[in-house]
Design an enzyme around this catalytic site. Structure first.
Site, PDB file in Angstrom:
ATOM      1  CB  THR A 111      -0.921   0.009   1.231  1.00 14.22           C
ATOM      2  OG1 THR A 111      -1.746  -1.150   1.188  1.00 14.22           O
ATOM      3  CG2 THR A 111      -1.792   1.246   1.263  1.00 14.22           C
ATOM      4  CD  GLU A 115      -3.596  -7.977   3.157  1.00 12.39           C
ATOM      5  OE1 GLU A 115      -3.594  -8.402   1.995  1.00 12.39           O
ATOM      6  OE2 GLU A 115      -2.580  -7.516   3.713  1.00 12.39           O
ATOM      7  N   GLY A 119       2.180  -2.855   8.269  1.00  9.35           N
ATOM      8  CA  GLY A 119       2.456  -3.145   9.665  1.00  9.35           C
ATOM      9  C   GLY A 119       3.879  -3.635   9.855  1.00  9.35           C
TER      10      GLY A 119
END
Length: 591
Positions: A66, A348, A105
């Site tokens: 992303t 996701e 993350g």
């Protein structure tokens, strides 16, 4: 391969989802994406080099896809990887502000490596997004390497223990061997070899989406455990003057809010189990070169990811409200569960986009059905005869419930297809017709996922492995899931006259009767999820029912209660109460 994937997933659940207080591990993406991606997308030589280091924590990694300006639309990613045949290196670059990786993350401070998704350029041509192994920090002292900018993105709605980060590259050179080349390759001279199927690179994403379904089901189940146990302890408002205050779980309105969510939790858990097991089976077929089942699995996992996270997020909030004022306290455990689950609606793959991916597959299936082709597996209902009438009676048989959901989904798929066809015939371009039909396409995809959850639940109830007593109880839960879903979406079931008004009456009466059937087993049904108190992290959902003592102990242990007079008294309250003790400067500031 199946054993390896299962092992990775078990590690993911252990390290990421079983921590107390519902905080996600900073190593979550290392287990959930980094290791599986290497295992799935790397060549044998690359796996031999990287897996031992990753499994022994020499390499700690994440998955960087992303970007600041691009999320679900992978083809629009701006990070570039340009091959230089002179040096046999790729040059990674972040050419714009919006091309910076943003949100991954474990990226900000934890990881020293990451799998980066970047646009591949070689011999002057673009070949779309590909994966590259990139070292971002020293494996000796964890310092950031030259040509790299990396950091954390700051506070978020939840996930306080996870260092979601940003990352950018300034013409960073990496070896040619750092492109993950199991399915596509770049030779030393820059020649590009495309994969057998472009969707092979999405294997890791399908795995994670199937896991998200189980995550959402788990969060909803835990919220149901807390709210239903608490509702069996809490007493509220005497039923008649002078009478005992009943348990709030005895109120039909409380049952109306909580029991359908309990049924949803069971249904979603079964759906998550099915899609994950199917992934393992399909993955074995892919390893053998058979890609036939991949489109259906991709569509199902995308749709169920969206359907389950929508259902769980909304359901957890209802569970919180059903716990009254105490549900607002962190002591309830519910706020933590909510902020753990709700990001699944966007990570996701944003949910609307996921539903439309499923819808795209359904449109292909509809077209094939109209051409007389046989459809695979679960989607065979598409193109069926829509002139049927419901077989629903007072009994509300499971088969009639499935038939109703098949009819609804088939009708909505056809309506979306006809809408698109009408717009195209009216002069709209394909993409304009798609956008002009997207709401109906969303409805169709949602109905498809809802049908799957109902049918899969029914199939599980009818499995021979269950005892007769278990079947009796679970049949009521399954019926409630199906009946409540119809009543909540009644217009879609009645629009073409499939249900009569009399049959709707059957369903309404059956739902109320099912509340009575489920009430004696409600606490046992949530106990069956078998979540220890440590995992729930809730004063309200304690197994021993000692809710009020737990709440009082929680309050007494608050940091501000550890001193009789808090420091803020001297800093703020005393000057307010006794202004004559304040300085001239403070007096002036008050004017």
């Amino acid at each position: 391969m199946k054993i390896a994937l299962l092992a990775f997933t078990m590690l993911y659940f252990y390290h990421c989802r079983c921590a107390a207080a519902h905080e996600n591990s900073p190593l979550g993406l290392h287990y959930a994406m980094f290791l599986p991606t290497i295992n799935k997308q790397a060549t044998p030589e690359q796996k031999k080099k990287w897996l031992p280091l990753a499994e022994n924590y020499k390499m700690i990694g994440t998955y960087a896809q992303t970007e600041l300006g691009h999320g679900t639309f992978i083809r629009g990613l701006e990070t570039t990887a340009t091959y230089d045949p002179k040096t046999k290196e790729f040059i990674l670059d972040s050419p714009t502000l919006t091309s910076k990786k943003y949100w991954p993350g474990c990226l900000g401070k934890t990881s020293n490596h990451c799998v980066v998704m970047a646009q591949l350029y070689t011999q002057g041509k673009s070949h779309g997004p590909h994966m590259f192994m990139v070292q971002i920090r020293s494996m000796e002292d964890h310092s950031v390497l030259p040509g790299i900018e990396v950091g954390v993105i700051g506070n978020k709605f939840g996930y306080g223990t996870n260092d979601n980060g940003f990352l950018s590259f300034d013409k960073l050179r990496i070896p040619r061997e750092n492109m993950l080349m199991r399915y596509s390759q770049v030779h030393e001279d820059g020649t590009y070899v495309k994969p057998q199927n472009a969707k092979l690179a999405y294997g890791s994403m399908v795995l994670i989406r199937s896991s998200i379904v189980s995550d959402a089901a788990r969060g909803l189940a835990q919220a149901c455990v807390i709210s239903i146990r608490y509702s069996a302890v809490r007493r509220q408002t005497e039923a008649y003057p002078g009478g005992e205050e009943p348990q709030i779980l005895d109120y039909q309105t409380q049952q109306y809010r909580l029991f359908p969510l309990l049924a949803s939790a069971y249904s979603l858990q079964l759906a998550g189990k099915y899609v994950f097991n199917t992934y393992l089976e399909v993955n074995d077929q892919i390893e053998k070169g058979n890609l036939e089942s991949m489109p259906e699995l991709h569509a199902l996992s995308a749709g169920l990811k969206a359907f389950s996270t929508y259902e769980a997020s909304a359901g957890i909030e209802v569970c919180r409200i059903c716990c009254g004022g105490h549900g607002y306290s962190q002591a309830s455990g519910l706020p933590k569960i909510y902020v753990d689950v709700v990001p699944g609606c966007t990570y996701e793959g944003e949910n609307t986009v996921m539903m439309l991916q499923t819808a795209r597959y359904l449109m292909k299936c509809y077209s094939r059905a109209k051409q007389g082709q046989k459809l695979p597996g679960f989607v065979q209902y598409i193109g069926q005869n829509l002139n049927k009438k419901s077989c629903m009676s007072e009994e509300v048989a499971l088969g009639c419930l499935v038939m109703a959901y098949e009819h609804r989904a088939a009708r909505l798929v056809e309506a979306a297809a006809m809408r698109m066809q009408s717009l195209i015939q009216g002069g709209k371009k394909q993409h304009e017709a798609w956008n002009g039909s997207s709401v109906q396409l969303f409805w169709a995809a949602k109905a498809h996922c809802h049908l799957f959850c109902v049918k899969n639940f029914v199939d599980a109830i009818q499995a021979k492995s269950l005892s007769s007593k278990t079947v009796t109880v679970m049949k009521s839960v399954c019926q409630l899931y199906g009946v409540h879903g119809i009543l909540e979406n009644l217009g879609e079931f009645m629009q073409d006259g499939f249900f009569s008004g009399e049959q709707v009456g059957y369903l309404q009466r059956k739902m109320l009767a099912l509340f009575e059937n489920i009430r004696p087993n409600a606490v046992a049904l949530v106990d069956a999820f078998d979540y220890p108190d440590m995992v729930l992290g809730s004063c309200l959902g304690r197994y021993d029912g000692q809710v009020y003592q737990a709440l009082y102990d929680y309050a007494k242990s608050a940091p501000m209660n550890q001193t009789e007079i808090h420091s803020t008294y001297y800093k703020h309250l005393k000057p307010l109460i006794n202004p004559e003790t304040t300085s001239d400067a403070m007096q002036f500031a008050k004017l």
